[in-house]
Design an enzyme around this catalytic site. Structure first.
Site, PDB file in Angstrom:
ATOM      1  N   HIS A 192       0.862  -1.192   0.000  1.00  0.00           N
ATOM      2  CA  HIS A 192       0.000   0.000   0.000  1.00  0.00           C
ATOM      3  C   HIS A 192       0.892   1.235   0.000  1.00  0.00           C
ATOM      4  O   HIS A 192       1.825   1.339   0.796  1.00  0.00           O
ATOM      5  CB  HIS A 192      -0.906   0.010   1.225  1.00  0.00           C
ATOM      6  CG  HIS A 192      -1.851   1.166   1.243  1.00  0.00           C
ATOM      7  ND1 HIS A 192      -3.000   1.185   0.474  1.00  0.00           N
ATOM      8  CD2 HIS A 192      -1.807   2.336   1.900  1.00  0.00           C
ATOM      9  CE1 HIS A 192      -3.623   2.336   0.685  1.00  0.00           C
ATOM     10  NE2 HIS A 192      -2.928   3.044   1.535  1.00  0.00           N
ATOM     11  N   LEU A 227     -10.742  -3.605   2.000  1.00  0.00           N
ATOM     12  CA  LEU A 227      -9.670  -3.016   1.204  1.00  0.00           C
ATOM     13  C   LEU A 227      -8.629  -2.329   2.082  1.00  0.00           C
ATOM     14  O   LEU A 227      -8.959  -1.502   2.932  1.00  0.00           O
ATOM     15  CB  LEU A 227     -10.263  -2.010   0.206  1.00  0.00           C
ATOM     16  CG  LEU A 227      -9.293  -1.372  -0.784  1.00  0.00           C
ATOM     17  CD1 LEU A 227      -8.708  -2.421  -1.719  1.00  0.00           C
ATOM     18  CD2 LEU A 227      -9.990  -0.274  -1.584  1.00  0.00           C
ATOM     19  N   ASP A 228      -7.346  -2.692   1.873  1.00  0.00           N
ATOM     20  CA  ASP A 228      -6.204  -2.080   2.544  1.00  0.00           C
ATOM     21  C   ASP A 228      -6.307  -2.129   4.068  1.00  0.00           C
ATOM     22  O   ASP A 228      -5.817  -1.239   4.767  1.00  0.00           O
ATOM     23  CB  ASP A 228      -6.029  -0.606   2.093  1.00  0.00           C
ATOM     24  CG  ASP A 228      -5.673  -0.512   0.627  1.00  0.00           C
ATOM     25  OD1 ASP A 228      -4.996  -1.413   0.116  1.00  0.00           O
ATOM     26  OD2 ASP A 228      -6.084   0.481  -0.013  1.00  0.00           O
ATOM     27  N   ASP A 229      -6.960  -3.176   4.587  1.00  0.00           N
ATOM     28  CA  ASP A 229      -7.166  -3.262   6.028  1.00  0.00           C
ATOM     29  C   ASP A 229      -6.692  -4.598   6.589  1.00  0.00           C
ATOM     30  O   ASP A 229      -7.059  -4.978   7.680  1.00  0.00           O
ATOM     31  CB  ASP A 229      -8.652  -3.043   6.355  1.00  0.00           C
ATOM     32  CG  ASP A 229      -8.877  -2.733   7.821  1.00  0.00           C
ATOM     33  OD1 ASP A 229      -8.052  -2.011   8.403  1.00  0.00           O
ATOM     34  OD2 ASP A 229      -9.873  -3.225   8.392  1.00  0.00           O
TER      35      ASP A 229
END
Length: 284
Positions: A192, A227-229
């Site tokens: 990320h 998402l992105d977690d």
């Protein structure tokens, strides 16, 4: 290179755990090379990584589960065994940006990444030249907005055919579906382009520049449905000043991304990452 085995364990924290594990390995004539543990006081969890030399180990690893099972059951352990002689099979997904792919390919060719790389999959042709330079098979699959499911089914078929163990998203600019992710739980590593997911979207460095940030960074994490977690494996930052232009931010960010991603991949391959409660312990 030594022929070793690695045991990763998580279970409720309680007395006698270390002694039970050490006594079991000693009974099988194990020469322990590394042992590290962590107690999560808040969740009352015990997490451990132990690595030993297999040269004089008296237990066949094919019989390990049966022999270790009673101890694991007694302490309520979740555990995983890995053998250093086996090279996991990695697939890399990439779009147009080439810096993360270039770094992975160099480290793979130099032997730093202990794995096989049988396939690179991309939704663009831009990075084929890199794959060709390192003589790694490259397959282009167009991903249309209204046919993402079909594209993912083709990708999964290729991954099954290549017997892929885990996937690295080297700036792959597509969101994977929950159905795809469930085939590789905690086995998809993404980079990320932010220290924290504060600047979402396609142009995070533009927004960071507009906000006048003093630090930029990168975060490597396992992919989950959110998402992105997913659980974070590695992060790093670089300091920014008012003298840095937008291009400077992008260049410094790219340097961070490739290093952070490669570190995360290496630690995954070395069986140093234990996932729990949507976070990780990365053993030294």
């Amino acid at each position: 290179m030594r022929h070793t085995a690695v045991l990763l364990i998580s279970c409720p924290d309680q007395k006698g755990l270390v002694a039970a594990i050490a006594d079991f390995l000693l009974l099988q004539n194990a020469n322990i090379l590394h042992a590290d543990q962590h107690q999560d006081a808040e969740l009352k969890l015990f997490l451990m990584r132990v690595e030993w030399d297999l040269a004089d180990f008296s237990l066949d690893l094919a019989d390990f589960a049966a022999a270790f099972g009673p101890i694991a059951e007694r302490f309520g352990m979740t555990w995983r065994l890995a053998e250093s002689s086996r090279k996991p099979r990695m697939a890399v997904f990439v779009s147009k940006f080439d810096h993360c792919l270039a770094d992975l390919l160099y480290r793979y060719q130099s032997g730093e990444l202990h794995c096989e790389l049988p396939i690179i999959l991309s939704n663009h042709e831009d990075t084929r030249w890199l794959a060709d330079a390192y003589r790694v098979p490259y397959q282009h699959l167009t991903v249309q907005k209204d046919a993402k499911h079909e594209a993912e089914q083709m990708q999964l078929a290729i991954l099954r055919d290549q017997k892929i163990d885990f996937i690295v998203l080297a700036r792959y600019m597509q969101v994977l579906s929950a159905d795809f992710i469930r085939h590789f739980p905690n086995r998809i590593i993404n980079i990320h382009h932010s220290f924290l997911p504060a600047f979402h979207g396609a142009k995070p460095y533009h927004r960071a520049f507009e906000r006048g940030v003093k630090l930029i960074g990168a975060t490597a994490h396992y992919v989950t449905e959110t998402l992105d977690d997913g659980p974070i494996i590695e992060q790093d930052v670089a300091r920014i000043s008012h003298r840095d232009s937008l291009d400077d931010l992008i260049k410094k960010g790219a340097d961070l991304e490739k290093v952070v991603l490669s570190r995360a991949v290496k630690w995954h391959l070395d069986n140093r990452v234990l996932v729990y409660a949507n976070k990780t312990v990365v053993f030294d």
